[in-house]
Write an enzyme that holds these catalytic residues in place. Structure first.
Site, PDB file in Angstrom:
ATOM      1  N   ASP A 294       6.656  44.641 -15.958  1.00 27.24           N
ATOM      2  CA  ASP A 294       7.685  45.040 -16.922  1.00 27.24           C
ATOM      3  C   ASP A 294       7.359  46.414 -17.498  1.00 27.24           C
ATOM      4  OD1 ASP A 294       9.768  45.085 -18.693  1.00 27.24           O
ATOM      5  OD2 ASP A 294       8.906  43.645 -20.082  1.00 27.24           O
ATOM      6  N   GLU A 328      13.212  51.180 -23.347  1.00 23.69           N
ATOM      7  CA  GLU A 328      13.980  49.931 -23.294  1.00 23.69           C
ATOM      8  C   GLU A 328      13.436  48.921 -24.294  1.00 23.69           C
ATOM      9  OE1 GLU A 328      14.933  45.815 -21.933  1.00 23.69           O
ATOM     10  OE2 GLU A 328      12.988  46.741 -22.151  1.00 23.69           O
ATOM     11  N   GLU A 329      12.098  48.931 -24.471  1.00 22.75           N
ATOM     12  CA  GLU A 329      11.463  47.822 -25.178  1.00 22.75           C
ATOM     13  C   GLU A 329      11.707  47.798 -26.683  1.00 22.75           C
ATOM     14  OE1 GLU A 329      10.424  45.387 -23.772  1.00 22.75           O
ATOM     15  OE2 GLU A 329       9.475  45.854 -21.857  1.00 22.75           O
ATOM     16  N   ASP A 356      14.500  44.950 -13.498  1.00 17.98           N
ATOM     17  CA  ASP A 356      13.707  44.748 -14.725  1.00 17.98           C
ATOM     18  C   ASP A 356      13.443  43.261 -14.949  1.00 17.98           C
ATOM     19  OD1 ASP A 356      12.365  45.173 -17.083  1.00 17.98           O
ATOM     20  OD2 ASP A 356      14.184  45.435 -18.292  1.00 17.98           O
ATOM     21  N   HIS A 426       5.062  41.139 -21.477  1.00 15.16           N
ATOM     22  CA  HIS A 426       4.682  41.665 -22.803  1.00 15.16           C
ATOM     23  C   HIS A 426       3.270  41.263 -23.226  1.00 15.16           C
ATOM     24  CE1 HIS A 426       9.180  42.085 -24.183  1.00 15.16           C
ATOM     25  NE2 HIS A 426       8.919  42.723 -23.059  1.00 15.16           N
TER      26      HIS A 426
HETATM   27 ZN   LIG Z   1      11.585  45.247 -19.141  1.00 15.82          ZN
END
Ligand SMILES: [Zn+2]
Length: 459
Positions: A294, A328-329, A356, A426
């Site tokens: 990710d 994006e996060e 993604d 994450h």
């Molecule tokens: Zn992502």
């Protein structure tokens, strides 16, 4: 030149053969060549290894993110893009700091540490930390029933991802509200802080971060994810000792917004250069791991698409463009910045394909468009079936391409075997070693094939 003639003829073949659901020779030959060029060396994984070696941490606004911008621009040039450039965007900047600590204080002063990490965007605790009794809830409805009883306490959200939901993204969607809105909801009732069970199906001692959203009119209270193991320890201890307290210390901080960029490279279309087929992922990543799945995977797959297309030896009719979106996060600034750049006014995006969901075995694509477009894409299904990626269904594309899709492009999300994704998502588990070279490359080949077919035939 001979190749071009061959391809044009293949296009006609494809149209006439589509109704019979046979795979025409031309595109099948293209698939064979893409697979051969891909699986020989699995270049996408080599690119990922280089990205992670030089920019292991790529949180928006960080030095690592800057390194990744410059590096991926060089990669795009290296694989043979006709042009490479960056477009500016301004990003939020948050730093984790070095202290992330939580300890349960049970009866007779017994201390039990649990593993936590700050949620992205959290305010810090005061330097000495906060300490308070803990109120365990599994929903905002639970919290509302308790109301003022949580004042001054630490709210502990402990609703797991539902393990019997087959699609892990659906299971994630059923639990992630605790992380994104938990702090704001608890602040309504005067809570001092929140702990959130990591949004993962893995049972281990690795906490999973992710962004939270505060509400401007409510106090901002510190928020941390606790590992699933830690959450179970805390929950069972609270069952025996409801008066147990938790001490929580975080020294994260928010800095001023910083300048950053989306990275773009393209192979220019021959007959319809202003019509764009976009492939992309997001370049920023959480700092707890290496952001390998990710979304380093999506970025290198987009770069690999250009390499694979270039390797065919001719330029497509429409432009194929790789975009590495920033942020994006924790803010999603890159997608809107790309869509609103004045240069878009001279272009028409036919399709936007985002990867993604991790660099796992591709299963197909979700298509975010009308039913007519979906039908058109389905005529290529036999080709994707040969890749094991023939699951082409209506569905969401990706966060970074939302605005481009709203503006009329057909959106595509690379759909993958997602069972393991949230084990790493994450967290410190999201490392290069968790990405399999051949699986990653197969996804790049699927994206290249789709980009090629749309670039040649339109939608
Ligand atoms: Zn992502």
């Amino acid at each position: 030149m001979r190749t071009r003639v061959h391809i044009a003829a293949a296009g006609i073949l494809l149209l006439s053969a589509a109704s019979a659901q046979e795979v025409p020779e031309g595109p099948r030959e293209i698939l064979r060549r893409l697979l051969e060029a891909g699986l020989q060396r699995n270049d996408a994984h080599l690119l990922l290894a280089e990205l992670i070696k030089k920019a292991p941490h790529r949180l928006s606004g960080s030095a690592g993110a800057d390194t990744a911008v410059a590096l991926t621009a060089r990669m795009l040039a290296r694989v043979g893009a006709d042009s490479v450039w960056t477009e500016p965007c301004v990003v939020p900047r948050w730093e984790r700091g070095s202290v992330e600590r939580a300890t349960i204080r049970g009866e007779r002063g017994r201390r039990t540490p649990i593993t936590v990490c700050a949620l992205g965007g959290s305010v810090p605790t005061p330097p000495g930390g906060i300490r308070g009794r803990v109120v365990e809830v599994t929903s905002f409805a639970d919290l509302a029933r308790l109301g003022e009883k949580v004042r001054g306490k630490i709210v502990f959200y402990n609703r797991p991802m539902n393990p019997i939901t087959l699609n892990t993204f659906d299971a994630y969607g059923g639990a992630v509200d605790q992380r994104s809105r938990g702090a704001a909801e608890a602040a309504k009732y005067g809570a001092a802080g929140v702990l959130v069970r990591s949004v993962t199906l893995a049972l281990d001692d690795v906490p999973h971060t992710g962004s939270l959203a505060y509400v401007d009119t409510l106090p901002k209270i510190p928020a941390a994810a606790v590992s699933t193991h830690g959450a179970n320890v805390l929950s069972s201890l609270l069952a025996k000792e409801p008066d147990a307290q938790v001490e929580l210390t975080l020294d994260c901080r928010t800095l001023a917004d910083a300048p950053s960029a989306n990275v773009i490279g393209e192979i220019r279309g021959t007959t319809r250069p202003s019509e764009i087929v976009l492939v992309g992922g997001h370049l920023d990543a959480w700092d707890t791991g290496q952001g390998a799945h990710d979304d380093g995977s999506g970025c290198v797959q987009a770069i690999e698409v250009l390499r694979l297309i270039r390797g065919l030896g001719f330029a497509p009719e429409r432009t194929i463009r790789a975009v590495m979106f920033m942020n994006e996060e924790n803010g999603s600034r890159g997608g809107p910045a790309y869509a609103s750049n004045p240069a878009r006014g001279r272009e028409r995006h036919v399709a936007a394909i985002e990867s993604d969901r991790g660099g796992y075995v591709p299963r197909g694509f979700t298509v975010q468009s009308d039913s007519l477009t979906l039908r058109k894409v389905l005529r290529w299904k036999p080709l994707f079936d040969e890749l094991g990626a023939g699951r082409i269904i209506s569905g969401y594309s990706g966060v970074d391409v939302v605005q481009i899709v709203q503006a009329g492009a057909a959106g595509f999300g690379l759909d993958v075997a997602d069972h393991r994704y949230f084990d790493v998502h994450h967290s410190a588990n999201d490392t290069l070693g968790a990405v399999h070279p051949r699986e990653l490359e197969s996804g790049a080949v699927a994206m290249a094939l789709l980009a090629y077919l749309i670039a040649q035939e339109g939608l």
